[in-house]
Design an enzyme around this catalytic site. Structure first.
Site, PDB file in Angstrom:
ATOM      1  N   HIS A 200      -9.853  -5.420  24.581  1.00  0.00           N
ATOM      2  CA  HIS A 200      -8.390  -5.186  25.033  1.00  0.00           C
ATOM      3  C   HIS A 200      -7.530  -5.412  23.366  1.00  0.00           C
ATOM      4  O   HIS A 200      -7.138  -4.347  22.925  1.00  0.00           O
ATOM      5  CB  HIS A 200      -8.102  -6.188  25.808  1.00  0.00           C
ATOM      6  CG  HIS A 200      -6.511  -6.297  26.199  1.00  0.00           C
ATOM      7  ND1 HIS A 200      -5.640  -7.113  26.219  1.00  0.00           N
ATOM      8  CD2 HIS A 200      -5.526  -4.879  26.177  1.00  0.00           C
ATOM      9  CE1 HIS A 200      -4.525  -6.905  26.442  1.00  0.00           C
ATOM     10  NE2 HIS A 200      -4.333  -5.672  26.555  1.00  0.00           N
TER      11      HIS A 200
ATOM     12  N   HIS B 213      -6.144 -12.542  27.629  1.00  0.00           N
ATOM     13  CA  HIS B 213      -5.268 -12.046  28.836  1.00  0.00           C
ATOM     14  C   HIS B 213      -6.190 -12.002  30.058  1.00  0.00           C
ATOM     15  O   HIS B 213      -5.794 -11.221  30.919  1.00  0.00           O
ATOM     16  CB  HIS B 213      -4.720 -10.769  28.356  1.00  0.00           C
ATOM     17  CG  HIS B 213      -3.970 -10.590  27.048  1.00  0.00           C
ATOM     18  ND1 HIS B 213      -4.556 -10.296  25.938  1.00  0.00           N
ATOM     19  CD2 HIS B 213      -2.569 -11.022  26.548  1.00  0.00           C
ATOM     20  CE1 HIS B 213      -3.806 -10.069  24.815  1.00  0.00           C
ATOM     21  NE2 HIS B 213      -2.641 -10.881  25.350  1.00  0.00           N
TER      22      HIS B 213
HETATM   23  S1  FES Z   1      -7.615  -9.648  24.181  1.00  0.00           S
HETATM   24 FE1  FES Z   1      -9.110 -10.017  26.175  1.00  0.00          FE
HETATM   25  S2  FES Z   1      -7.838  -9.530  27.629  1.00  0.00           S
HETATM   26 FE2  FES Z   1      -6.469  -9.156  25.879  1.00  0.00          FE
END
Ligand code: FES
Lengths: 175, 821
Positions: A103, A122
């Protein structure tokens, strides 16, 4: 804040993984001899073969910090204890993954309770028993898994990745 | 093994790549993205001078870097007829998302149609008509001529009740101000169509009548209010999944700034877990109420808050109505509206009664009241911001529940103030600009039931799929298939006939009870399988498109690629249909009526924008919106100064309330007392079936399943819609994770895979809504509230195993969604 604390833990783990990974990976990046010669560009990315450890070093649910394809790409080498599709080694239960969350690139930690990698950024999570499938989260790809080869001595080599690793537009960095 | 793309590297965006403003068109949050395009045979390099980011790409980039994009953010598409590389990645400079991408928006590029990479081949490219027993491609003129001729046979001046229209009213996606105006001008301007409905519900109505009747628009704050609030109250909403970057970029910051959170939801959602991760469990109050008891909770909170004197007396005196009853309860108003004191009397509910009905403890309700309203030590207002969505909008007693929630916001002075607001979190973005819909009436006609009982002769459908997303869906599908098949058979019987003879045959079939169906969509949808004419539309990015998000932030998405095939923007399709109707009516000598269809000479979507939105907002033009970029301007736009549009960060800061149209500018309170499960058939269903079938959306695909049904990454994770069930219930039913179950009750049946959820309450399940292969609406009964708002959430059914997991489902992970850190 709890969140930030967790993020810090993530960053510390990244450093630790990076340091541990340096020796092996540095050796690997020096190895390819062909690079000195002018050779035509290849159609595929040329992955190094990097020794990550030996089967004898692995204990169930105690992931080893590794780095692959180079020192700046942290990952884990993990013995799951149960045979899985894509698992290597005599018991078919050894896997290796990038731990940079696809992500936004936070460093994830392993939860032995349900064999997942979890992101402090997140809160995405990935299933180590299902080829790194995102169980729930914000990443638009499943976790890059490293292809493993185990030789007669039980040495485990990483030889490829099946998704783009966070933070690089080529899995093998090139100038 | 999980699906992997095996992409080892991606083309680098060159320094001179073209850059386009993009607002993600999936959900209401509208995250800012940038689309970069460059010629297919060019590429950037790793040295800083030769890539868009100006950084050395031969080294690893850190977390949250701008200089990385996932394979899902890349594709090859056509632009002005040429193949180009396309990267669509989150914009770090957009205030909405600050560079965060969601699992939906960050797949925008991959979900574009590409002839080179083969993605989204399901997109429609040509108009099609039913001919020789199937759909045949044809020209736009041929298809529109048939639609116009058949339609003209069933409508006449002031006699348009046999034309039924299902039309989206949203922004984003393929909606937006251009397209709502195009369809709106056709059906509410040229015509006055009464029998119409909106994309997600069976009537043409507001989902939030009561808050509007009280004077309070449902989108009244700025997202930044979450960052400065003392308390965030979330009701029937799951923003971690459904408004992801509103949650991550604003609510999380609020919690990091010390806000506490109250979540009202029968289910423990990932939102609850994420709040606990961020704020600490001691600062999160999850009120897991009995399904449908929201009104009892809010009336109890309102009563307790008022009894404690935790109200904003000055605000109530200056900004709210001071009589007794202002609007009486009647067929159009499921509760009376009036003053604070009148509402206090009408809504009175003791802690004991509230606790009994909701299943909470009195202490929990007391604590919630304190967090919401108890003034701080220095006597200042506790800043409480409230977000709500389908949990109550599509829940029990919509009008009264939303009214009772707004009551609390008004009583505590938390509307129009910093750190306040009582707002829906929303689904799509908004983009509504149409002539008046007053002729539709209130309550609005219940279109889907009218169609079931034989109403309508011609049906124009604009990006609606009743088959997947209506209630009483099984019955609707049965009847609609039968009625449209009557027309197909009549058409098949006249293969080879002239156009006149064919139209006669169609009209004969519809007079015998059939219905002629015209489907405008971007894909061949499920209801589209029943259609006789199919018209291909485009999405945002394949056209220029304006919309506003959940804080009324208006932005222009710049067209960055060509439409698939000959697909057109909806506004242009509507205009061409109007042109054809005018021509056909004139040919038939109906000149008076034909004249009503003048004014559709638009060539581009910008023409439609200027004809519609700009006529009401003369400062706003494409050029100015382009300059405003991904931060745009918050509506209403008040002017244009120093080269920039001037907007409004928050509504009602002057304490004058206008949404109800009252000249005195005073807000009204809602006088809705608790009356149990209000919609017909619900209480009986609860008594007769074991499981609550709560339902809603999932992070992965919640506003984009129509595309994701052809997305390998998504279908690998969720090959079949899921139903979350407590492990003990699964054991009792003899279920393993992934097993296929049938969910059945008095109205129908549907299927889902069993997903164990240790966080679920026993006998309370949650099924994902809107799936192409397991229509949740099959088990939703036809009962609505008085104003035809569907009641999805209060549904009960039984469950049985029908099969082991499908081969694809057997490979998926069934682990907990809650992070383990
Ligand atoms: S960086 Fe892993 S959930 Fe956003």
């Amino acid at each position: 804040m709890k969140c930030n604390r967790l993020v810090d833990v993530g960053r510390r783990q990244f450093l630790r993984g990076g340091v541990l990974g340096v020796a092996g990976a540095a050796a690997a990046t020096v190895l390819p001899a062909g690079q000195a010669k002018a050779s035509p560009a290849l159609a595929m990315v040329d992955y190094p073969s990097t020794k990550l450890g030996n089967i004898a070093d692995l204990k169930v649910d105690e992931p080893l910090d590794i780095a692959y394809p180079d020192a700046d790409s942290p990952g884990i080498l993990l013995k799951l204890g149960t045979r899985v599709e894509g698992g290597a080694g005599p018991d078919g239960d050894v896997v290796a993954y990038s731990v940079l969350c696809p992500h936004k690139g936070f460093v994830m930690s392993y939860a032995a309770s349900d064999k997942t990698l979890n992101c402090p950024g997140h809160f995405s999570r990935f299933d180590c028993e299902k080829g790194g499938q995102q169980v729930w989260g914000h990443a638009t790809q499943n976790l890059p898994q490293f292809a493993l080869r185990v030789d007669d001595k039980g040495d485990i080599y990483a030889e490829g990745a099946d998704e783009l690793i966070y933070g690089r537009l080529s899995n093998v960095l090139q100038a | 093994m999980a699906y992997k793309r095996n992409v080892d590297r991606l083309p680098i965006i060159p320094a001179d790549a073209r850059e386009h403003n993009v607002t993600c068109h999936y959900c209401i949050v509208g995250c800012g993205y940038k689309a970069y395009t460059w010629p297919l045979k060019k590429q950037g390099g790793t040295d800083p001078a030769s890539n868009k980011f100006g950084v050395d790409l031969s080294t690893q980039q850190g977390a949250e870097t701008e200089a990385w994009y996932a394979p899902s953010m890349y594709n090859v598409v056509k632009q002005n007829g040429q193949d180009v590389h396309l990267v669509i990645k989150p914009d770090v400079n957009c205030e909405v998302n600050s560079g965060l991408g969601s699992v939906r928006g960050a797949r925008m590029a991959e979900n574009r149609r590409s002839d080179i990479t083969g993605t989204q081949q399901q997109r429609l490219t040509e108009p099609m008509v039913w001919r020789y027993g199937t759909w045949q491609p044809t020209s736009w003129d041929d298809a529109l001529d048939l639609v116009a001729r058949v339609t003209a046979r069933v409508i006449d001046k002031d006699k348009e009740d046999d034309l039924y229209v299902s039309m989206f009213d949203h922004g984003g996606s393929a909606g937006g101000y251009e397209n709502t105006w195009g369809t709106g001008k056709l059906y509410f301007g040229a015509m006055k169509v009464k029998h119409c409905r909106i994309h997600n519900r069976p009537a043409y109505n507001s989902e939030v009548h009561s808050t509007r009747d009280m004077g309070v628009d449902e989108l009244n704050y700025s997202y930044t209010d979450y960052q400065v609030a003392d308390t965030i109250m979330l009701v029937g909403t799951n923003p971690m999944e459904c408004q992801t970057n509103l949650f991550l970029n604003h609510m999380v910051k609020g919690m990091q700034n010390g806000a506490r959170v109250i979540v009202v939801d029968p289910r423990r959602t990932v939102t609850v877990d994420a709040c606990e991760q961020v704020a600490g469990a001691e600062n999160v109050l999850h009120l897991a109420i009995a399904s449908g008891s929201d009104l009892a909770l809010f009336n109890t909170l309102f009563t307790h808050i008022a009894d404690q004197g935790w109200v904003d007396a000055d605000f109530i005196a200056q900004s709210t109505y001071q009589g007794d009853v202002a609007v009486a309860e009647d067929a159009a108003h499921p509760a009376a509206l009036g003053s604070f004191e009148a509402a206090r009397a009408a809504c009175k509910m003791s802690l004991a009664d509230g606790a009994k009905i909701t299943g909470l403890t009195e202490d929990q309700i007391r604590q919630a009241a304190e967090w919401i309203a108890k003034p701080k030590e220095d006597g200042s207002r506790r800043k409480t911001v409230t977000g709500y969505e389908k949990g109550i909008i599509w829940g029990n007693d919509n009008y009264r529940v939303i009214g009772s929630l707004v009551n609390i916001g008004l009583a505590t002075g938390n509307v129009g103030r910093e750190g306040g607001g009582v707002c829906r979190l929303g689904g799509h973005q908004e983009g509504y600009f149409r002539p008046s819909d007053a002729h539709v009436g209130r309550p609005a006609p219940y279109i889907d039931q009218l169609i079931i009982s034989g109403g309508g002769k011609v049906h124009h459908i604009w990006a609606n799929d009743h088959y997947k997303t209506t209630l009483n869906a099984a019955e609707f599908k049965r009847v609609y298939n039968r009625r449209t098949n009557m027309v197909k058979e009549a058409m098949d019987a006249r293969a080879g006939a002239t156009r006149e003879e064919l139209v006669d045959a169609i009209v004969g079939a519809i007079n015998a009870g059939g219905i002629f169906s015209v489907d405008v969509d971007i894909i061949h949808s499920q209801i589209g399988q029943a259609a006789h004419v199919i018209l291909p539309a485009v999405e945002s990015g394949e056209m220029n498109l304006t919309s506003m998000n959940g804080e009324r932030r208006l932005r222009l998405v710049e067209k960055y690629m060509d439409a698939p095939g000959s697909a057109q923007p909806d506004c242009i399709i509507a205009a061409r249909l109007a042109n054809h109707l005018e021509r056909v009516l004139r040919e038939g000598g109906r000149n008076d009526y034909a004249d009503q269809f003048k004014g559709f000479d638009w060539k581009t979507e910008e023409d439609a924008f200027m004809d519609g939105y700009n006529s009401g907002n003369p400062e706003v033009t494409y050029e100015r919106l382009r300059a405003a970029g991904n931060n745009g301007v918050q509506e209403p736009v008040k002017g244009y100064e120093n080269g920039a549009l001037v907007g409004t960060a928050r509504l009602y800061e002057d304490g004058v309330f206008t949404r109800h149209g009252r000249e005195d500018g005073k807000a009204l309170f809602c006088m809705g007392s608790w009356r149990g499960l209000q919609a017909p058939g619900k209480a009986q269903q609860q008594a007769n079936h074991r499981f609550l079938i709560n339902n809603g959306r999932a992070n992965l695909n919640w506003q984009n399943w129509f595309l994701d049904q052809k997305n390998d990454f998504v279908m690998d994770r969720l090959p079949v819609p899921f139903i979350q069930i407590h492990p003990d219930d699964m054991a009792e039913l003899g279920l393993k994770a992934g097993d296929m179950v049938e969910v059945y009750n008095d109205v129908g049946a549907t299927q889902a895979l069993a997903y164990p959820a240790a966080t679920a309450r026993k006998n309370e399940t949650f099924m994902v809504f809107g799936a192409p292969n397991g229509t949740q609406g099959n088990v939703i009964n036809a009962g609505t509230n008085e104003l035809i708002l569907p009641n999805y959430k209060q549904t009960w059914a039984d469950i049985r195993k029908i099969s082991d997991a499908t081969p694809a489902a057997a490979k998926a992970s069934y682990k907990s969604w809650e992070v383990e850190l």
